[in-house]
Design a protein around this motif. Structure first.
Motif, mmCIF file in Angstrom:
data_model
loop_
_atom_site.group_PDB
_atom_site.id
_atom_site.type_symbol
_atom_site.label_atom_id
_atom_site.label_comp_id
_atom_site.label_asym_id
_atom_site.label_seq_id
_atom_site.Cartn_x
_atom_site.Cartn_y
_atom_site.Cartn_z
ATOM 1 N N SER A 44 -15.091 57.375 27.722
ATOM 2 C CA SER A 44 -14.557 58.781 28.184
ATOM 3 C C SER A 44 -15.661 59.697 28.700
ATOM 4 C CB SER A 44 -14.103 59.684 26.981
ATOM 5 O OG SER A 44 -12.955 58.800 26.316
ATOM 6 N N TYR A 63 -14.808 52.831 27.799
ATOM 7 C CA TYR A 63 -13.397 52.741 28.034
ATOM 8 C C TYR A 63 -13.004 54.253 29.049
ATOM 9 C CZ TYR A 63 -11.459 49.577 24.791
ATOM 10 O OH TYR A 63 -11.109 48.441 24.074
ATOM 11 N N TYR A 64 -12.305 54.246 29.855
ATOM 12 C CA TYR A 64 -11.715 55.159 30.631
ATOM 13 C C TYR A 64 -12.712 56.247 31.310
ATOM 14 C CZ TYR A 64 -8.110 54.025 27.107
ATOM 15 O OH TYR A 64 -7.217 52.949 26.271
ATOM 16 N N ALA A 102 -7.204 46.938 33.167
ATOM 17 C CA ALA A 102 -6.697 47.974 33.490
ATOM 18 C C ALA A 102 -7.500 48.983 34.356
ATOM 19 C CB ALA A 102 -5.943 48.328 32.315
ATOM 20 N N ILE A 124 -2.501 48.131 37.158
ATOM 21 C CA ILE A 124 -1.215 48.192 36.505
ATOM 22 C C ILE A 124 -0.658 49.506 36.716
ATOM 23 C CG2 ILE A 124 -2.429 48.829 34.393
ATOM 24 C CD1 ILE A 124 -0.212 47.137 32.994
ATOM 25 N N PRO B 146 4.331 55.012 27.815
ATOM 26 C CA PRO B 146 3.682 53.784 28.643
ATOM 27 C C PRO B 146 4.018 53.684 30.019
ATOM 28 C CG PRO B 146 5.003 53.121 26.627
ATOM 29 C CD PRO B 146 5.253 54.597 26.697
ATOM 30 N N ARG B 204 4.624 48.396 26.330
ATOM 31 C CA ARG B 204 3.360 48.778 25.970
ATOM 32 C C ARG B 204 2.506 49.874 26.679
ATOM 33 N NH1 ARG B 204 2.940 42.966 25.657
ATOM 34 N NH2 ARG B 204 1.518 43.143 27.290
ATOM 35 N N PRO B 206 -0.257 50.777 29.084
ATOM 36 C CA PRO B 206 -0.919 49.915 30.175
ATOM 37 C C PRO B 206 -2.480 49.791 30.009
ATOM 38 C CG PRO B 206 -0.784 52.186 31.321
ATOM 39 C CD PRO B 206 0.083 52.300 29.943
ATOM 40 N N ASP B 207 -2.881 50.763 29.346
ATOM 41 C CA ASP B 207 -4.606 50.872 29.199
ATOM 42 C C ASP B 207 -4.927 50.746 27.839
ATOM 43 O OD1 ASP B 207 -3.545 53.274 28.921
ATOM 44 O OD2 ASP B 207 -5.032 54.153 30.077
ATOM 45 N N TRP B 208 -4.196 50.666 26.756
ATOM 46 C CA TRP B 208 -4.730 50.409 25.430
ATOM 47 C C TRP B 208 -3.560 49.530 24.719
ATOM 48 C CZ3 TRP B 208 -1.941 51.716 21.182
ATOM 49 C CH2 TRP B 208 -0.919 52.957 21.365
ATOM 50 N N THR B 209 -4.173 48.916 23.686
ATOM 51 C CA THR B 209 -3.449 47.977 22.865
ATOM 52 C C THR B 209 -4.150 47.934 21.481
ATOM 53 O OG1 THR B 209 -3.997 46.371 24.697
ATOM 54 C CG2 THR B 209 -2.453 45.699 23.211
ATOM 55 N N ASP B 213 -7.983 50.614 20.220
ATOM 56 C CA ASP B 213 -8.054 51.184 21.221
ATOM 57 C C ASP B 213 -7.450 52.488 21.426
ATOM 58 O OD1 ASP B 213 -8.866 48.827 22.604
ATOM 59 O OD2 ASP B 213 -7.239 48.325 23.622
ATOM 60 N N ILE B 216 -9.713 55.297 20.782
ATOM 61 C CA ILE B 216 -10.554 55.618 21.701
ATOM 62 C C ILE B 216 -9.487 56.424 23.006
ATOM 63 C CG2 ILE B 216 -11.748 54.980 23.894
ATOM 64 C CD1 ILE B 216 -12.203 52.263 22.289
ATOM 65 N N LYS B 217 -8.348 56.201 23.014
ATOM 66 C CA LYS B 217 -7.289 56.867 23.957
ATOM 67 C C LYS B 217 -7.068 58.169 23.556
ATOM 68 C CE LYS B 217 -5.572 56.099 27.276
ATOM 69 N NZ LYS B 217 -5.753 56.457 28.646
ATOM 70 N N GLU B 220 -10.117 60.231 24.406
ATOM 71 C CA GLU B 220 -9.800 60.632 25.841
ATOM 72 C C GLU B 220 -9.151 61.901 26.200
ATOM 73 O OE1 GLU B 220 -8.045 58.233 28.556
ATOM 74 O OE2 GLU B 220 -9.121 59.026 30.371
#
Lengths: 232, 445
Positions: A44, A63-64, A102, A124, B146, B204, B206-209, B213, B216-217, B220
Motif C-alpha cells: 500500500s 501489494y497495491y 492482477a 483483470i 468482486p 472472487r 480480482p486482486d486478492w485471494t 491477502d 493486506i486489502k 489498503e
C-alpha cells in the motif's frame, strides 16, 4: 541519479511508516516531486493519491502500490507486487521491473507501464485504463476486461481476454491461447492509431505498431443462449 | 350397480411427494428452455428459523421493566476496533446491500429516507453509489465487491463505512448477475458495460485471494481513507466459525453474516435453494468464534437472512449479534407483494406473496425495475415513510420483548432468555429445548 533525486522531497521508509507516508502524499496541499527510499516490499505504498505530484519509489513495492491513484505519476524503480495500480482512475504508474498478478486490476483510467513482464490476470476487469507491457503477460490477462487497452509487446499466456467485454488487446508476440469469447480482430486504422499513441506515450520506440495483432470480444456471451453453454 | 361389477374400482389420483407439482413444472421448464431458472428473493423452503425459539419473559426469579416508563435503550456503535469514526445507529437494524440496478432509483431513495428518519444506515450494492442514495442516506455503507462496478475512491471517501463483500447468503460462492432487461443506459454507464447485455460478474475479488491477502486489502482500504471508516466483511453463511475467525484475523471492524434466507436480485434457483446455511444455524458458531478470540462485542456482528420482525431481531441479539440487517422485508414494506397488485401479478403468471421474478425488471410495484414508467409508481417520500414506520415497529417490538425479560438495553438480551421449540433449533443454537435443560450434544451424544 543522485543529482536529480536531490531535488525531491524525501521520505525514507526505514524511518517513516506507511501511514505517515500516505498521510503526507494524500494531504490537500501536497505538490512537487517525492522520493520514497527503502520501500523494501512494503504494501500500500502511495495509495489513494489525488494530487498531480511525481513520486519515485526507489526499490521494490509490495501489494497495491499506487492503488486507486488519481492524477499522481509514480515510478517504481524495482518490481511491484500484486494489484499494482489497482482501480487507478487517472495519472500514471510506471514499473521499471516486473509486476506480479492482477496489475491494473479494475482500473478506470490513466496509464500503467510495465517495463518487464506482468504475471497472471494483468488488466483483470479493467474499466478504461491503458496498460502497456514491454515484456510478456501471464494467463487469464484481461479477464472480463470491460474497456480500455492492453498492449503486450512480448507474449501472452493462456486464456487471453477470457469473457471479454469491450476492451482492446494488442499483442506483438505469440498468444498461447484465447479465452472464451475472445477473438482476433482486423486491425482498423483507429486501432492502429490508438496503438501508436500508447507505444509513444509509454516511451516504447523499438517496436512498430504494424507488428501487433488485435484481439477483442466476439460478443457471443453477451446474452445467454443454451448453445453457448459450454463456453461459460 | 351392474356396471361396477364390470369396472374395477380406481384409486384417487395421487401426487408424488418427490415429483411434486413444482418439481414437475421445473423439469418441464428446463426441457423447454435449456437454461436454469433464475429468480430473485431468497430460499422458499421451510427451514429452522427464529420461530423455533421463544423468550421466557420475567417471573418471580427475574423482574421485568415497565413498558414506556423504564428505559430500554437500542443504540449500537459499529466499528470500534480500528476506525477513527465508528458508526452510531439509533436502532440495531440496518438496511442490507441492494444495488441501484437491481432496484430503481426511487426504491433506493425511499430506503435512504426511511433509514435516515430512524437513525440507521443503508448499504449500496453491486454497481456503485448514486448521488441520490448518498444524498438521502445519513449513514451509508459502501460495498466493495468482486466486480468493482462503479468503484471509485471519491465515493469510497464519501462513504461512512466500507463493506468488503466476500459472499452473500443467497449464493455463498457465487458472483453477481443482472440480466439485460435491467441494464438500462444509466446502469450500463455506471458499470461501464454495454447496454442490454446479461451481466456476468465475478465470484472472487480480482486482486486478492484468501485471508492473508484480505488483511493486506483491508489495510489498503484503510490507508486510502485515512483509517477513518469502519471496514465490514460480509460473508454468506457456510463455515461461520472459520469465516468469522479469518475475518477477525484479517482486521475487520464488523462482520456481516448473511443466511440462505437472504434475498438476491437474480440468482439460479438451484443455488438459492441448495447452497448455504439458514441463519439460525450460523449465529452460534459465529459468536463462538468471536468469544474464542476475545473479540465478542469488540468486532461487531451483524446478522441477516430472513429477519422479519422485532422478535427476530431480539432473538438474533440474544444469541449474541450486535445488529441485524433487512432486505426482503424492506422491499415488502415498500410495497412488494401488495395485494393491490394482484391483477398485474396475474399478468406475470404469479400472485401476491409469490412474486420473485425480480430479475425481469417488470415489477408492478416499481421496486425491482429500471423501467421508468414502473419505477415512477413508487413515491420515494411515501416509501421512505413506510420504511421508517416498519423500522420503528421492529424496534418497539424488540424493546417490548427486552423489557419483559428485564433488560434495559437490547444488547442485554442473552441466550439464557431463550428456549428452543424444536430439537433442530436446540442443536443448532445450544439453547435448551423448552421444558428441559438439555440440547442435543450437551454432555456428549
Amino acid at each position: 541519479m543522485s543529482a536529480t533525486l536531490s531535488n525531491h522531497q524525501a521520505i525514507d521508509l526505514r524511518e517513516s511508516t506507511i501511514r505517515e507516508l500516505n498521510a503526507v502524499l494524500q494531504s490537500e496541499d501536497v505538490t512537487g516531486s517525492w522520493l520514497v527510499s527503502h520501500p523494501e516490499g512494503r504494501h500500500s505504498i502511495a495509495v489513494g493519491l489525488t494530487a498531480p505530484i511525481d513520486i519515485i519509489i526507489d526499490g521494490q513495492a509490495g501489494y497495491y502500490a499506487g492503488g486507486m491513484n488519481q492524477h499522481a505519476n509514480l515510478v517504481i524503480k524495482g518490481n511491484a507486487g500484486p494489484g499494482v495500480a489497482e482501480n487507478m482512475m487517472s495519472g500514471s504508474v510506471r514499473i521499471e521491473g516486473n509486476a506480479s498478478m492482477a496489475a491494473g486490476a479494475t482500473a478506470h483510467g490513466g496509464l500503467l507501464v510495465i517495463e518487464g513482464d506482468a504475471g497472471a490476470r494483468c488488466g483483470i476487469s479493467m474499466k478504461g485504463v491503458n496498460i502497456v507491457v514491454r515484456g510478456s503477460v501471464g494467463h487469464m490477462s484481461a479477464f472480463m476486461a470491460q474497456s480500455g487497452n492492453l498492449v503486450v509487446c512480448g507474449d501472452a499466456g493462456d486464456a487471453l481476454g477470457d469473457s471479454l467485454y469491450e476492451a482492446r488487446i494488442f499483442v506483438r508476440g505469440t498468444v498461447k491461447s484465447l479465452g472464451a469469447d475472445c477473438e482476433e480482430k482486423d486491425m482498423s486504422a483507429e486501432d492502429l492509431q490508438i496503438l501508436r499513441g500508447l507505444l509513444e506515450e509509454a516511451g516504447i520506440t523499438e517496436y512498430s505498431a504494424e507488428h501487433f495483432r488485435c484481439y477483442g470480444s466476439a460478443r457471443r456471451l453477451y446474452n445467454f443462449h443454451v448453445d453457448n453453454a459450454a463456453a461459460y | 350397480m351392474s356396471q361396477s361389477k364390470n369396472t374395477p374400482p380406481r384409486t384417487t389420483p395421487r401426487f408424488s411427494a418427490t415429483f411434486d407439482q413444482f418439481t414437475i413444472s421445473e423439469i418441464q421448464r428446463a426441457a423447454a428452455t435449456g437454461i436454469y431458472d433464475i429468480r430473485g428473493a431468497g430460499t422458499k423452503r421451510k427451514l429452522p428459523h427464529f420461530d423455533d425459539l421463544l423468550f421466557l419473559g420475567a417471573s418471580i426469579s427475574r423482574y421485568p421493566l415497565e413498558g414506556y416508563r423504564e428505559r430500554c435503550d437500542t443504540d449500537v456503535v459499529l466499528g470500534t476496533r480500528f476506525a477513527k469514526k465508528p458508526i452510531r445507529l439509533k436502532t440495531p437494524v440496518t438496511v442490507a446491500g441492494m444495488s441501484f440496478g437491481a432496484l430503481s432509483a426511487q426504491a433506493k431513495e425511499a430506503l435512504g429516507r426511511g433509514a435516515s428518519a430512524v437513525g440507521t444506515s443503508t448499504t449500496t450494492g453491486d454497481g456503485g453509489m448514486t448521488p441520490e442514495e448518498r444524498g438521502h442516506s445519513s449513514i451509508l455503507v459502501y460495498q466493495y465487491l468482486p466486480s468493482r462496478y462503479g468503484m471509485n475512491p471519491d465515493d469510497l471517501r464519501r462513504a461512512d463505512a466500507i463493506e468488503v463483500v466476500v459472499g452473500q447468503g443467497a449464493k455463498p460462492g457465487g458472483g453477481g448477475m443482472l440480466l439485460g432487461q435491467k441494464i438500462s443506459p444509466r446502469v450500463a454507464k455506471m458499470r461501464n458495460l454495454p447496454e442490454g447485455i446479461d451481466q456476468r460478474s465475478a465470484c472472487r475479488h480480482p486482486d486478492w485471494t484468501g485471508p492473508d491477502d484480505l488483511e493486506i486489502k483491508i489495510e489498503e482500504l484503510r490507508e486510502i481513507t485515512g483509517w477513518e471508516k469502519p471496514i465490514y466483511v460480509k460473508v454468506g453463511a457456510s463455515r461461520p466459525y472459520y469465516d468469522v475467525s479469518l475475518a477477525v484475523k484479517a482486521g475487520a471492524d464488523v462482520i456481516v453474516l448473511d443466511g440462505m434466507q437472504g434475498g438476491t436480485a437474480a440468482t439460479q434457483e438451484v443455488f438459492i435453494e441448495h447452497v448455504g446455511l439458514p441463519i439460525l444455524s450460523a449465529i452460534r458458531s459465529a459468536v463462538q468464534a468471536l468469544q474464542d478470540l476475545g473479540m465478542h462485542r469488540k468486532v461487531q456482528l451483524i446478522v441477516s437472512g430472513g429477519i422479519r420482525s422485532g422478535a427476530d431481531m431480539a432473538k438474533a441479539l440474544a444469541l449474541g449479534a450486535d445488529a441485524v440487517a433487512i432486505g426482503t422485508a424492506a422491499l415488502i414494506a415498500l410495497g412488494d407483494q401488495s395485494p393491490d397488485l394482484a391483477e398485474e401479478y396475474a399478468k406475470l403468471g404469479t400472485v401476491p406473496g409469490a412474486y420473485d421474478d425480480w430479475q425481469e425488471g417488470r415489477d408492478p410495484a416499481g421496486i425491482t425495475t429500471q423501467d421508468p414508467e414502473l419505477a415512477s409508481r413508487l413515491d420515494p417520500i411515501l416509501g421512505g415513510r413506510r420504511i421508517a414506520n416498519y423500522l420503528s415497529v421492529m424496534t418497539m417490538e424488540a424493546q417490548a420483548i427486552a423489557r419483559a425479560c428485564g433488560k434495559s438495553h437490547l444488547h442485554n438480551l442473552e441466550p439464557e432468555d431463550l428456549v428452543s421449540l424444536t430439537m433442530e433449533a436446540a442443536a443448532m443454537t445450544k439453547i435448551p429445548l423448552a421444558g428441559t435443560d438439555w440440547y442435543p450434544g450437551k454432555n456428549g451424544f
